[in-house]
Design a protein around this motif. Structure first.
Motif, short mmCIF file in Angstrom:
data_model
loop_
_atom_site.label_atom_id
_atom_site.label_comp_id
_atom_site.label_asym_id
_atom_site.label_seq_id
_atom_site.Cartn_x
_atom_site.Cartn_y
_atom_site.Cartn_z
N PHE A 190 0.83 -1.20 0.00
CA PHE A 190 0.00 0.00 0.00
C PHE A 190 0.86 1.24 0.00
O PHE A 190 1.97 1.25 0.53
CB PHE A 190 -0.97 -0.03 1.19
CG PHE A 190 -1.92 -1.18 1.08
CD1 PHE A 190 -3.03 -1.10 0.26
CD2 PHE A 190 -1.68 -2.37 1.75
CE1 PHE A 190 -3.89 -2.18 0.13
CE2 PHE A 190 -2.53 -3.45 1.63
CZ PHE A 190 -3.64 -3.35 0.81
N ASN A 191 0.33 2.29 -0.60
CA ASN A 191 1.10 3.51 -0.86
C ASN A 191 0.77 4.65 0.08
O ASN A 191 0.88 5.80 -0.28
CB ASN A 191 0.86 3.95 -2.31
CG ASN A 191 1.23 2.86 -3.27
OD1 ASN A 191 2.33 2.34 -3.22
ND2 ASN A 191 0.30 2.49 -4.13
N GLY A 192 0.34 4.37 1.28
CA GLY A 192 0.07 5.42 2.25
C GLY A 192 -1.36 5.92 2.21
O GLY A 192 -2.21 5.41 1.49
N GLU A 193 -1.62 6.93 3.02
CA GLU A 193 -2.97 7.48 3.17
C GLU A 193 -3.37 8.31 1.96
O GLU A 193 -2.55 8.97 1.34
CB GLU A 193 -3.02 8.36 4.42
CG GLU A 193 -2.79 7.59 5.72
CD GLU A 193 -3.90 6.60 6.02
OE1 GLU A 193 -5.08 6.97 5.85
OE2 GLU A 193 -3.58 5.47 6.40
N ARG A 194 -4.66 8.29 1.68
CA ARG A 194 -5.23 9.15 0.64
C ARG A 194 -6.31 10.00 1.27
O ARG A 194 -6.79 9.71 2.36
CB ARG A 194 -5.81 8.29 -0.47
CG ARG A 194 -4.72 7.53 -1.22
CD ARG A 194 -5.25 6.54 -2.21
NE ARG A 194 -6.19 7.14 -3.13
CZ ARG A 194 -7.11 6.44 -3.76
NH1 ARG A 194 -7.23 5.15 -3.55
NH2 ARG A 194 -7.94 7.01 -4.60
N SER A 195 -6.71 11.02 0.59
CA SER A 195 -7.76 11.91 1.08
C SER A 195 -9.03 11.12 1.39
O SER A 195 -9.38 10.19 0.67
CB SER A 195 -8.06 12.97 0.01
OG SER A 195 -9.32 13.54 0.21
N GLY A 196 -9.72 11.52 2.45
CA GLY A 196 -10.96 10.86 2.82
C GLY A 196 -12.09 11.08 1.84
O GLY A 196 -13.13 10.45 1.94
N HIS A 197 -11.90 11.96 0.88
CA HIS A 197 -12.94 12.23 -0.12
C HIS A 197 -12.59 11.64 -1.48
O HIS A 197 -13.35 11.80 -2.42
CB HIS A 197 -13.16 13.74 -0.25
CG HIS A 197 -13.58 14.37 1.03
ND1 HIS A 197 -14.83 14.19 1.58
CD2 HIS A 197 -12.91 15.14 1.91
CE1 HIS A 197 -14.92 14.83 2.72
NE2 HIS A 197 -13.76 15.41 2.96
N ASP A 198 -11.45 10.98 -1.58
CA ASP A 198 -11.00 10.41 -2.85
C ASP A 198 -11.67 9.06 -3.06
O ASP A 198 -11.33 8.08 -2.42
CB ASP A 198 -9.47 10.25 -2.84
CG ASP A 198 -8.92 9.79 -4.17
OD1 ASP A 198 -9.71 9.49 -5.08
OD2 ASP A 198 -7.69 9.74 -4.29
N ARG A 199 -12.67 9.01 -3.94
CA ARG A 199 -13.42 7.79 -4.20
C ARG A 199 -13.00 7.16 -5.52
O ARG A 199 -13.79 6.58 -6.24
CB ARG A 199 -14.91 8.07 -4.17
CG ARG A 199 -15.39 8.57 -2.80
CD ARG A 199 -16.85 8.95 -2.79
NE ARG A 199 -17.74 7.83 -2.86
CZ ARG A 199 -18.13 7.08 -1.82
NH1 ARG A 199 -17.69 7.36 -0.62
NH2 ARG A 199 -18.96 6.08 -1.99
N THR A 200 -11.69 7.26 -5.82
CA THR A 200 -11.17 6.67 -7.05
C THR A 200 -10.38 5.41 -6.73
O THR A 200 -9.93 5.21 -5.60
CB THR A 200 -10.27 7.66 -7.82
OG1 THR A 200 -9.16 8.02 -6.99
CG2 THR A 200 -11.05 8.90 -8.22
#
Length: 110
Positions: free
Chosen positions: A7-17
């Protein structure tokens, strides 16, 4: 041999891609699946294409179709959905086109 992808770390909580790929170059298509990789909560969002790839090469704990609560920080992962404790459950009702008139909403006309 790894049982789950890296896994590549955290993403934005709004990123639904779809997050498949590297943090600089991920798929980016609209996600359709919420995948729980480990019981400690490691999860990802995947499109249909990358979910099909994941099924062939990785082991995951659970998955369900991406829903409205999946990215909520307090949501709990269930087999068929994510749900926020204490929140009213969302129910989606659909009426078939060929339903009897008494089942159709009043503003609907045939």
């Amino acid at each position: 041999m790894r049982l789950t992808p890296q896994f590549n770390g955290e993403r934005s909580g709004h990123d639904r891609t779809c997050g498949y790929g590297t943090s600089e170059n991920h798929c980016g298509k609209p996600a359709t699946w919420h995948v729980l990789w480990t019981v400690d909560g490691t999860n990802s969002l995947d499109c249909d294409e990358h979910m099909a790839d994941a099924e062939k090469q990785w082991v995951f704990y659970g998955r369900h179709r991406l829903g409205p609560h999946c990215l909520h920080p307090e949501a709990l992962f269930y087999e068929d959905r994510c749900e926020v404790p204490g929140q009213p459950r969302q129910v989606v009702l659909a009426v078939r086109e060929d339903a009897p008139p008494w089942l159709l909403p009043e503003e609907s006309s045939r």
